[in-house]
Design an enzyme around this catalytic site. Structure first.
Site, PDB file in Angstrom:
ATOM      1  N   CYS A   1       0.842  -1.208   0.000  1.00 31.09           N
ATOM      2  CA  CYS A   1       0.000   0.000   0.000  1.00 31.09           C
ATOM      3  C   CYS A   1       0.875   1.256   0.000  1.00 31.09           C
ATOM      4  CB  CYS A   1      -0.956  -0.061   1.192  1.00 31.09           C
ATOM      5  SG  CYS A   1      -2.319   1.096   1.062  1.00 31.09           S
TER       6      CYS A   1
ATOM      7  N   HIS B   1      -3.033  -5.763   0.976  1.00 34.58           N
ATOM      8  CA  HIS B   1      -2.501  -5.885   2.335  1.00 34.58           C
ATOM      9  C   HIS B   1      -2.349  -7.352   2.747  1.00 34.58           C
ATOM     10  CE1 HIS B   1      -2.786  -1.674   3.813  1.00 34.58           C
ATOM     11  NE2 HIS B   1      -3.663  -1.568   2.828  1.00 34.58           N
TER      12      HIS B   1
ATOM     13  N   GLU C   1      -0.877  -8.468   5.323  1.00 36.75           N
ATOM     14  CA  GLU C   1      -0.991  -8.563   6.789  1.00 36.75           C
ATOM     15  C   GLU C   1      -2.448  -8.598   7.250  1.00 36.75           C
ATOM     16  OE1 GLU C   1      -0.650  -5.867   5.155  1.00 36.75           O
ATOM     17  OE2 GLU C   1      -1.490  -4.148   6.226  1.00 36.75           O
TER      18      GLU C   1
END
Lengths: 237, 89
Positions: free
Chosen positions: A86, A203, A205
């Site tokens: 990002c 993302h 994560e």
């Protein structure tokens, strides 16, 4: 393998990455402040998402010239691994560690949604545990994720197999409808020519535990950890 | 010395903000509107011996940070320090 998670003023995914690395993967990890130039103890540096320096001027522009990113140039030249997600991807482009640039989404909306990613390159340390054409599901959350590169750099990227992920349908077809932000040729993630710097808008994560809706993000970390075991990086420490 | 930097998206790069503003103006009845692009203005005040030197330094600032050469063009304009401040603001 030792991870560093960089924190700029305005970063917001730092704690998520730190949590996934320490609590899900059980690997050593520390935060790296944006003024810190010492990366010598790290194997992989993470540039997380957020709004570094408030996205002033352009997303990632000021962070791209910060002390830690200057130090990153040498870290990368020595073969260290870098993953930018990002805002981290935007920073890597602004720092010229990756080609191209990210601009305002074509729809002008901030997009926060799950996306499907078709895997195009399984030769990188981050993707070698994947299959060519495999479809991963990870969320995006950005207002400026439209990837742009001029025709000549784009041609070079294709020649060097630098395009890693494209936005796709659930079955892996790369279509205009599957493109959430107007990115050139649905590009969602790329690597540098040496293959040790990965930038992607999604993302990983936020897709690292079943309770969060999926674990495809872990596959990037597991590939990387596997790569390091095989090339003996663990033994060198 | 004061230099005004005008940063704009390069021709050929789709300006989605400009397109949205243009649609809004058309909605307000400005039928004569044919094109509109959104850019940004950065005013730089610096110590420099000559206007040429000031331009050169600000040009360097643009290349290193103020503009992204992949997406943007920039133009520089000297702002006359003798002009009343209200006029240049």
């Amino acid at each position: 393998m030792r991870f560093g998670v960089v924190v700029f003023p305005g970063t917001w995914s730092d704690c998520d990455f730190h949590y996934v690395i320490s609590e899900v993967l059980h690997e050593p990890v520390r935060y790296v402040w944006h003024r810190d130039r010492n990366l010598a103890d790290l194997d992989c540096v993470i540039l997380p998402g957020g709004f570094s320096y408030g996205d002033y001027l352009r997303a990632g522009a000021v962070a791209g010239k910060s002390p830690v990113v200057e130090a990153l140039q040498e870290f990368v030249a020595k073969g260290g691994y870098v993953l930018g997600s990002c805002n981290g991807f935007q920073i890597l482009c602004e720092a010229r560690l990756l080609p191209g640039a990210l601009m305002r989404n074509e729809c002008l909306q901030y997009r926060c949604q799950p996306t499907h990613l078709a895997v195009e390159n399984v030769e990188t340390a981050f993707t070698r545990g994947l299959r060519l054409g495999q479809v991963l599901t990870m969320p995006i959350s950005h207002g400026e994720g439209k990837y742009h590169a001029d025709p000549e750099p784009l041609r070079e990227m294709k020649e060097r197999n630098q395009i890693v992920f494209r936005y796709a349908e659930a079955d892996g077809r790369v279509t205009r409808a599957a493109n959430p932000n107007g990115s050139l040729e649905n590009i969602a993630g790329i690597v540098n020519p040496a293959g040790n710097v990965l930038g992607l808008m999604p993302h990983p994560e936020r897709a690292a535990e079943a309770a969060m809706g999926g674990t495809d993000g872990l596959l990037l970390f597991q590939s990387l950890l596997g790569s390091l075991v095989e090339d003996g990086s663990f033994l060198k420490r | 010395m004061r230099v005004r930097v005008l940063v704009r998206l390069k021709p050929g790069i789709l300006d989605v903000q400009g397109a949205a503003v243009k649609r809004a103006l058309a909605g307000l009845g400005f039928a004569e509107l044919t094109d509109l692009r959104v850019g940004k203005v950065i005013e730089v005040e610096l110590d420099a011996s000559t206007p040429e030197r000031a331009r050169e330094r600000v040009g360097e600032m643009c290349r290193q940070l103020l503009a992204n050469p992949i997406l943007e063009d920039y133009t520089l304009e000297m702002v006359d320090d003798l002009a009343p401040r209200g006029a240049v603001r």
